[in-house]
Structures are given as C-alpha cells and as structure tokens.
Design a protein around this motif. Structure first.
Motif, PDB file in Angstrom:
ATOM      1  N   ASP A  66      30.128  -2.375 -35.064  1.00  0.00           N
ATOM      2  CA  ASP A  66      31.927  -2.453 -35.634  1.00  0.00           C
ATOM      3  C   ASP A  66      31.570  -4.183 -35.746  1.00  0.00           C
ATOM      4  OD1 ASP A  66      34.575  -2.520 -36.012  1.00  0.00           O
ATOM      5  OD2 ASP A  66      34.514  -0.383 -35.499  1.00  0.00           O
ATOM      6  N   TYR A  81      44.153  -0.307 -52.251  1.00  0.00           N
ATOM      7  CA  TYR A  81      43.387   0.316 -51.418  1.00  0.00           C
ATOM      8  C   TYR A  81      42.397   1.470 -52.080  1.00  0.00           C
ATOM      9  CZ  TYR A  81      41.745   3.674 -47.987  1.00  0.00           C
ATOM     10  OH  TYR A  81      40.938   4.628 -46.958  1.00  0.00           O
ATOM     11  N   LYS A 141      38.254   1.361 -52.595  1.00  0.00           N
ATOM     12  CA  LYS A 141      37.428   2.192 -52.149  1.00  0.00           C
ATOM     13  C   LYS A 141      36.741   2.853 -53.264  1.00  0.00           C
ATOM     14  CE  LYS A 141      37.330   4.173 -48.552  1.00  0.00           C
ATOM     15  NZ  LYS A 141      36.239   3.691 -47.553  1.00  0.00           N
ATOM     16  N   THR A 172      41.741  -0.335 -44.125  1.00  0.00           N
ATOM     17  CA  THR A 172      42.534   0.852 -44.022  1.00  0.00           C
ATOM     18  C   THR A 172      43.772   0.678 -44.073  1.00  0.00           C
ATOM     19  OG1 THR A 172      42.362   1.256 -41.499  1.00  0.00           O
ATOM     20  CG2 THR A 172      40.682   2.482 -43.050  1.00  0.00           C
TER      21      THR A 172
END
Ligand SMILES: NC(=O)c1ccc[n+]([C@@H]2O[C@H](COP(=O)([O-])OP(=O)(O)OC[C@H]3O[C@@H](n4cnc5c(N)ncnc54)[C@H](OP(=O)(O)O)[C@@H]3O)[C@@H](O)[C@H]2O)c1
Length: 292
Positions: free
Chosen positions: A31, A133, A137, A70
């Motif tokens: 991460d 968003y 994606k 996100t």
C-alpha cells in the motif's frame, strides 16, 4: 499461488489478504503508506519504475489490484489525481505484470455505467461513465486490456466492510445520534460485503478464465432500503425517510440504476455471491464478535 495485493490496507484489501492466506496462498501485501506489519511493501502505483521494481522483486503469479482513488465526489474537484491513480496507476501495474509474466486482476466499479438502461447491467453491456471517478476507473480497465492478455476485471458495487469508512457504520452512528435519517431512495444498486467479494476474487484468480466479471451481492435495493435494514439489524428504531438525489445535491453524478447481473460468474459455473440481505446479517453477526 504467490499473490501481490495493491491497496492491501484499504477496506477490501484488509478482507482480501486473510481470505487468500486461508486458501494457502503466499501473499505480498502493499500500500501507499503501509503499516509496520512484516512483509508489507510500500508502493505508490503512480511511480512506474517503483511499481516495476516491487512487482519484479515479489515474483507473483498474480497481482490483485485493489488500490484506487475512491473519493467519488473528490474526483470531480481533482480529476488529475483520480486519473493519475486510477488510470495511470493501473497502467503501471499492468506494465509491471507484463514484464514479470504475472496475470492481473483489477477491481472496478458499477460507476462505469450511466445507470440509464433501466435493467441490470451484465458484462456485455457497453460502459458509459458519467462521473470523473467512473471515467478514470474505466480508463484503467482500458489500459489493462491494451497491455495484458491475462487479466481479470471484476466490477463490484456499494462495498461495505469491517475495515474503513463505510455506509453501514456511518448509518449506525447517525441513527444512534439523530432523531431521524433521510437517505436517497431513487438510486438502485447491489450492496456487497467486502468479505464475499474477497471470496469471489479468490475463486476467480484460480480459473485462468480471463475476462470481465461482475461480482456483487444478489438482489437490489435503494440506499434507503439498505439503510433501513442496517438500522433494523443494529437494533435501533430510528425512522429512515426517503430523500431524492436532487435534494442531496452531491458533486458527482451517480448512476440511477446500476444493478449488476453477474452473468460471467453464472455462465462459468463459479459460485455467485449471496443475497445482500443475507450477507448484511452475516456482517452483523461478525461485527458482534469483532467490534462490539
Ligand atoms: N468502496 C466501494 O463502494 C467500491 C465500489 C466499487 C468498486 N470499488 C473499487 O474497489 C477497490 C477497493 O475499494 P476500497 O473501498 O477498499 O478502497 P479504499 O478503502 O479507498 O482502499 C484503496 C487503497 O488504495 C490506496 N491507494 C490510494 N492511492 C494509492 C497509490 N497511489 N498507490 C498505492 N496505493 C494507493 C489507499 O491508500 P490511502 O488510504 O492512503 O489513500 C487505500 O489503502 C477500488 O479499486 C475501488 O475503486 C469500490
């Protein structure tokens, strides 16, 4: 299998890693700002050379790419960051997989659809994202398909889980503090427990049947229906009243009807995810033991 997981500290990642370990896999979690946990690889996926180095060093059979920007409303104000992480970052991970010969699974979203179809979207419907968003994606999906042949794209929706900011916990807190709640009743979707999705991902990566999958809780509801069930299962009786999308007035447009048919899972004989209400009950059972 050796599995490299990006975004392993996110809501889905934290449920996915134990599921893979329980299946007997060797897991290399990574991460952006990882905890001190042993074996955690610090990686910013927007850095191509760092991504190639980390994945080459890990020598995974498959990379499960959960890392993403996100913040759906934040993306409208900061599209560059959304595209840098969701499009370029996914491109980088795909290029790193290409160099090491790993396959790759990208977790994507129902927000690639515009929500205007009026019936459930399956994997053969053509995306038409409306938000930044959703577009970022979808750009990630396209990069992956341009770079790798051995890829899985798993589109999911309305995730909730024990780790991280999530709708179930937000509603429970609000219901405990306020005399009544107003929740959107004109958007339909499929609530999906991260643990169910983690199990589905674990099954999909073992198939070698590369392609696009929809993986969501079965059934459908509005955010208000979802909130009412959460309040009920949480043992509260706070009234949950309907609200329109217009009234809520969020910066990012949301698909009005983004129910997903999991046709590829059905066709390939892979186990579908449970019904969303069943899973929410299980979530509350687990919550009693782990968090309360
Ligand atoms: N949540 C939903 O309802 C939903 C619905 C459909 C699809 N999805 C998709 O499901 C996946 C998992 O979602 P989630 O809810 O678990 O997301 P999440 O909790 O926000 O986790 C995403 C993780 O990615 C990390 N990350 C962000 N930028 C990065 C970078 N440049 N390099 C490396 N790591 C980075 C984040 O770190 P920081 O926290 O430090 O930023 C976080 O740990 C995502 O691909 C998302 O698009 C989510």
């Amino acid at each position: 299998m050796r599995i490299f997981v990006t975004g392993a500290q996110g809501m889905l990642g934290q449920d996915l890693v134990p599921v893979l370990l329980a299946a007997g896999d060797e897991v290399i979690p990574s991460d952006m700002l990882p905890s001190e946990a042993r074996g955690f690889v610090p990686l910013d996926i927007t850095d191509l050379e760092a991504t190639k180095r980390a994945i080459a060093l890990a020598r995974p059979d498959v990379v499960v790419h959960c890392a993403a920007y996100t913040n759906v409303d934040g993306a409208e104000a900061d599209p560059d960051t959304a595209y840098r992480v969701n499009a370029l970052g996914t491109w980088n991970v795909a290029l790193a997989c290409q160099e090491t010969g790993a396959s790759m699974l990208l977790v994507s979203t129902d927000y690639v659809f515009d929500g205007e179809k009026g019936s459930a979207y399956d994997e053969y419907d053509v995306p038409n994202p409306r938000s930044v968003y959703g577009r970022s994606k979808y750009a990630g999906e396209q990069h992956l398909q341009q770079v790798l042949g051995q890829f899985y794209i798993v589109r999911t929706a309305w995730l909730y889980g024990h780790h991280g900011k999530n709708f179930a916990e937000t509603i429970l807190k609000a219901a405990a503090e306020r005399p009544e709640l107003k929740v959107v009743n004109d958007q339909w979707g499929c609530p999906t427990w991260t643990r169910d999705l983690a199990e589905a991902i674990s099954r999909i990566i073992r198939t070698g049947r590369y392609g696009i999958y929809h993986a969501t809780g079965q059934g459908e509801c509005t955010w208000m229906d979802f909130a009412r069930k959460i309040v009920e299962l949480g043992g509260l009786n706070t009234p949950v009243l309907p609200q329109s999308t217009e009234e809520l007035n969020r910066p990012a447009p949301r698909p009005r009807y983004s129910v997903m048919r999991n046709r590829a899972l059905e066709l390939s004989g892979l186990m579908a995810l449970p019904n969303w209400e069943e899973s929410l009950r299980d979530y509350f059972q687990c919550r009693r033991f782990t968090l309360v």
